[in-house]
Design a protein around this motif. Structure first.
Motif, mmCIF file in Angstrom:
data_model
loop_
_atom_site.group_PDB
_atom_site.id
_atom_site.type_symbol
_atom_site.label_atom_id
_atom_site.label_comp_id
_atom_site.label_asym_id
_atom_site.label_seq_id
_atom_site.Cartn_x
_atom_site.Cartn_y
_atom_site.Cartn_z
ATOM 1 N N ARG A 5 16.702 46.401 -8.308
ATOM 2 C CA ARG A 5 16.374 45.912 -6.968
ATOM 3 C C ARG A 5 14.868 45.746 -6.864
ATOM 4 N N ARG A 6 14.442 44.558 -6.426
ATOM 5 C CA ARG A 6 13.011 44.270 -6.310
ATOM 6 C C ARG A 6 12.703 43.730 -4.921
ATOM 7 N N GLU A 36 4.550 42.271 -5.305
ATOM 8 C CA GLU A 36 3.537 42.864 -6.177
ATOM 9 C C GLU A 36 3.002 41.878 -7.217
ATOM 10 N N THR A 37 3.896 41.077 -7.827
ATOM 11 C CA THR A 37 3.469 40.169 -8.891
ATOM 12 C C THR A 37 3.218 38.748 -8.392
ATOM 13 N N PHE A 38 3.581 38.439 -7.151
ATOM 14 C CA PHE A 38 3.436 37.115 -6.528
ATOM 15 C C PHE A 38 4.246 36.035 -7.250
ATOM 16 N N GLU A 39 5.245 36.453 -8.032
ATOM 17 C CA GLU A 39 6.156 35.519 -8.686
ATOM 18 C C GLU A 39 7.058 34.904 -7.613
ATOM 19 N N GLU A 40 7.319 33.606 -7.704
ATOM 20 C CA GLU A 40 8.155 32.942 -6.715
ATOM 21 C C GLU A 40 9.519 32.610 -7.313
#
Length: 188
Positions: free
Chosen positions: A67-68, A86-90
């Protein structure tokens, strides 16, 4: 490999090539015949709830999930777009995989469940309680009902319609339970 003795609510398993989550289970030991485990399972690919019975001690295939936290950014024809906090991944998620999609506001933090081996999105869940603003509701008139538990329809800032008590007015801020889609409390 796990057995039916390891079953817990919320556990994800592989069943007939599909990833399912255990919603409820009951271990049954009839007076005559072998024991079995009756389960209620949610298919994470389409959201359908199904029932299945396992004989006691049979093998099940657990699935590792992660779970993120992701933040809702915008929506378009492809679905809903989210950004990892946290990582700004889309990522892009189909609206059908999101529980109570119409209660999600801009900037809302949701918990996205991933299949760790395939790195695919299984589902996205809103927090249990979210804050909303009532954008429209009919005014409640004193003496309208004979019972004390009367509810009326109200539209919130996301466009969803929920049932609220008669004392809630347009412009009030309320909390909504996303699991049941019910009014929780008014925010002062």
């Amino acid at each position: 490999m796990a057995t039916t003795a390891d079953i817990k609510i919320g556990m994800c398993i592989e069943l007939d090539g599909k990833t399912v989550q255990i919603i409820d289970f009951q271990h049954v030991k009839p007076g005559k015949g072998p024991a079995f485990v009756r389960t209620k399972l949610k298919n994470l690919e389409n959201g359908r709830v199904l029932e299945n019975t396992f004989s006691a001690g049979s093998k099940i295939e657990p699935v590792r999930v992660e779970r993120r936290p992701y933040q809702f950014t915008y929506e378009d024809d492809l679905g809903a777009h989210f950004m990892h906090t946290e990582t700004f991944e889309e990522i892009n998620i189909d609206k059908n995989l999101i529980t109570n999609y119409d209660l999600m506001a801009d900037g809302q933090i949701v918990e996205v469940m991933f299949h760790t081996e395939k790195e695919t999105v299984l589902s996205a869940e809103l927090p249990p309680i979210v804050d909303m603003e009532v954008t429209y509701t009919e005014p409640g008139v004193r003496g309208d009902t004979a019972s004390t538990n009367s509810l009326k329809a109200a539209t919130v800032n996301t466009g969803a319609e929920i049932r609220v008590p008669l004392f809630i007015n347009t412009g009030d801020k309320i909390r909504v339970d996303t699991r049941t889609r019910e009014y929780y409390e008014r925010i002062k």
